[in-house]
Design a protein around this motif. Structure first.
Motif, short mmCIF file in Angstrom:
data_model
loop_
_atom_site.label_atom_id
_atom_site.label_comp_id
_atom_site.label_asym_id
_atom_site.label_seq_id
_atom_site.Cartn_x
_atom_site.Cartn_y
_atom_site.Cartn_z
N GLU A 1 51.98 47.19 27.35
CA GLU A 1 52.10 47.30 28.81
C GLU A 1 51.83 45.97 29.50
O GLU A 1 52.37 45.71 30.57
N VAL A 2 51.04 45.11 28.87
CA VAL A 2 50.81 43.78 29.42
C VAL A 2 51.96 42.85 29.03
O VAL A 2 52.62 42.24 29.87
N ARG A 3 52.23 42.79 27.73
CA ARG A 3 53.22 41.85 27.19
C ARG A 3 54.62 42.08 27.76
O ARG A 3 55.33 41.14 28.10
N ALA B 1 39.38 30.65 40.23
CA ALA B 1 40.61 30.59 39.44
C ALA B 1 40.57 31.58 38.30
O ALA B 1 39.58 31.65 37.57
N ASN B 2 41.64 32.35 38.17
CA ASN B 2 41.86 33.16 36.98
C ASN B 2 43.16 32.66 36.36
O ASN B 2 44.22 33.23 36.56
N PRO B 3 43.07 31.54 35.63
CA PRO B 3 44.29 30.93 35.08
C PRO B 3 44.76 31.71 33.85
O PRO B 3 44.03 32.56 33.35
N PRO B 4 45.96 31.44 33.37
CA PRO B 4 46.36 32.02 32.09
C PRO B 4 45.43 31.50 30.99
O PRO B 4 45.07 30.33 31.02
N TYR B 5 45.03 32.36 30.08
CA TYR B 5 44.16 31.85 28.99
C TYR B 5 44.40 32.54 27.65
O TYR B 5 43.57 32.47 26.75
N ILE B 6 45.53 33.23 27.54
CA ILE B 6 45.86 33.89 26.27
C ILE B 6 46.59 32.88 25.38
O ILE B 6 47.49 32.18 25.84
N GLY B 7 46.18 32.78 24.11
CA GLY B 7 46.87 31.91 23.15
C GLY B 7 48.27 32.43 22.89
O GLY B 7 48.49 33.65 22.87
N ALA C 1 53.69 39.94 39.58
CA ALA C 1 52.32 39.61 39.98
C ALA C 1 51.33 40.22 38.98
O ALA C 1 51.43 41.41 38.65
N LEU C 2 50.41 39.39 38.50
CA LEU C 2 49.39 39.89 37.57
C LEU C 2 48.55 40.96 38.26
O LEU C 2 48.09 40.79 39.38
N ILE C 3 48.34 42.08 37.57
CA ILE C 3 47.56 43.18 38.13
C ILE C 3 46.07 42.81 38.10
O ILE C 3 45.57 42.34 37.09
N PRO C 4 45.36 42.98 39.22
CA PRO C 4 43.93 42.70 39.24
C PRO C 4 43.19 43.52 38.17
O PRO C 4 43.48 44.70 38.00
N ARG C 5 42.25 42.86 37.44
CA ARG C 5 41.44 43.55 36.43
C ARG C 5 40.01 43.68 36.94
O ARG C 5 39.50 42.74 37.57
N PRO C 6 39.34 44.79 36.57
CA PRO C 6 37.92 44.92 36.94
C PRO C 6 37.07 43.75 36.44
O PRO C 6 36.15 43.31 37.12
N LEU D 1 35.45 30.05 37.32
CA LEU D 1 36.68 30.22 36.53
C LEU D 1 36.56 31.41 35.59
O LEU D 1 35.53 31.57 34.92
N GLU D 2 37.62 32.22 35.52
CA GLU D 2 37.63 33.27 34.50
C GLU D 2 38.01 32.65 33.17
O GLU D 2 38.80 31.71 33.10
N ILE D 3 37.41 33.20 32.09
CA ILE D 3 37.73 32.74 30.73
C ILE D 3 37.97 33.94 29.82
O ILE D 3 37.51 35.05 30.10
N SER E 1 53.93 33.88 32.53
CA SER E 1 53.39 32.63 33.08
C SER E 1 51.96 32.80 33.60
O SER E 1 51.23 31.82 33.75
N ALA E 2 51.54 34.04 33.86
CA ALA E 2 50.17 34.28 34.32
C ALA E 2 49.24 34.57 33.16
O ALA E 2 48.03 34.72 33.36
N LEU E 3 49.78 34.67 31.94
CA LEU E 3 48.98 35.09 30.79
C LEU E 3 48.78 34.00 29.74
O LEU E 3 47.68 33.77 29.27
N PHE E 4 49.87 33.32 29.37
CA PHE E 4 49.83 32.45 28.19
C PHE E 4 49.60 30.99 28.56
O PHE E 4 50.16 30.49 29.53
#
Ligand code: GLN
Length: 270
Positions: A194-196, A180-186, A85-90, A233-235, A202-205
């Protein structure tokens, strides 16, 4: 003794994190099952608990603090999180702030959260608007397991439904608020270890330019938005122009909101 263990752990953690002293305190408090405040006020001269060494080693292997303690605060709520599960970010609290600004004195009645993860945005919104009900969609069963448990624990299970799904596929009813906070990393972008190495890819890229999922989501939004509603939407902070252009192509009016660091973080669509 705890006082000394905290000093040593802070030194060991320095290459791993910018907040080494805080991390050491959080892990120690977790090992004792108490708050950081109690730790610092009452327990510095106690013996070091055995679990601390285990937690410290996990953090030294770049595991996120929230996965070790199993919890992360977001907006007005506390969410249980863990691997999958993606960790909530401030930064994502900017979405809730933008939604509050949009609705002003009104309140959304029906809320949709696309890619809800551990229920982050939906449960924060339901806490904000106690009369609202909502639906959280995610493509990961693991994430939905956390979301359902969080809804239960927060006393919101009767207002929050969680469903496995592929973005908006199969949805027909109108929603007042779509989050929506979709994946948006290239695909080739660098991320901290720690993220990678620990959070779900699937929640990042989202493809070479990180925009693949906006291309899936945006065309469906007009039909799902109730009159007077908004999609928020988060970007990624470099994506405001590209996502605004996509939104306009699909008949949506974009407004950009910035996070606390002053970077474009949210597109609000009406
Ligand atoms: N903000 C997250 C990060 O940079 C990314 C979250 C996302 O892709 N939606 O780690």
């Amino acid at each position: 003794m705890i006082r000394q263990a905290l000093v040593e752990a802070t030194q060991l953690l320095a290459p791993v994190t910018d907040t080494s002293r805080l991390d050491a305190e959080l892990l120690m408090a977790h090992a004792l099952g108490i708050s950081c405040q109690d730790l610092l006020l009452k327990h510095l001269d106690d013996p070091t608990p055995e679990a601390f060494g285990l937690f410290l080693n996990r953090r030294l292997a770049h595991e996120p603090i929230a996965y070790i303690t199993g919890t992360r605060a977001f907006w007005t709520i506390e969410l249980q999180v863990g691997p999958g599960a993606l960790i909530p970010r401030p930064d994502s609290e900017t979405l809730i702030e933008a939604a509050i600004e949009h609705f002003d004195e009104r309140a959304p009645a029906r809320i949709l959260d696309l890619g809800t993860g551990p229920g982050t945005l939906l449960l924060a919104a339901l806490d904000q608007w106690p009369q609202a009900t909502g639906l959280g969609i995610d493509a990961s069963e693991a994430a939905l397991g956390y979301a359902r448990a969080n809804a239960e624990r927060l006393g919101m299970a009767h207002r929050a439904e969680f469903r496995l799904g592929d973005w908006t596929d199969g949805l027909a009813e109108p929603f007042d608020l779509i989050l929506a906070n979709p994946p948006y990393i290239g695909t080739h972008e660098q991320l901290p270890a720690e993220v990678r190495e620990h959070e779900p890819a699937s929640a990042l890229f989202a493809g070479p330019d990180g925009l693949d999922d906006y291309r899936r989501i945006l065309p469906a939004l007009t039909d799902l938005l109730a009159p007077g509603g908004a999609a928020v939407l988060e970007i990624g902070w470099t994506q405001a122009k590209a996502v605004s252009a996509l939104a306009l192509q699909h008949g949506l009016l974009p407004a950009v909101h910035s996070d606390l660091g002053g970077r474009p973080r949210v597109i609000l669509l009406t």
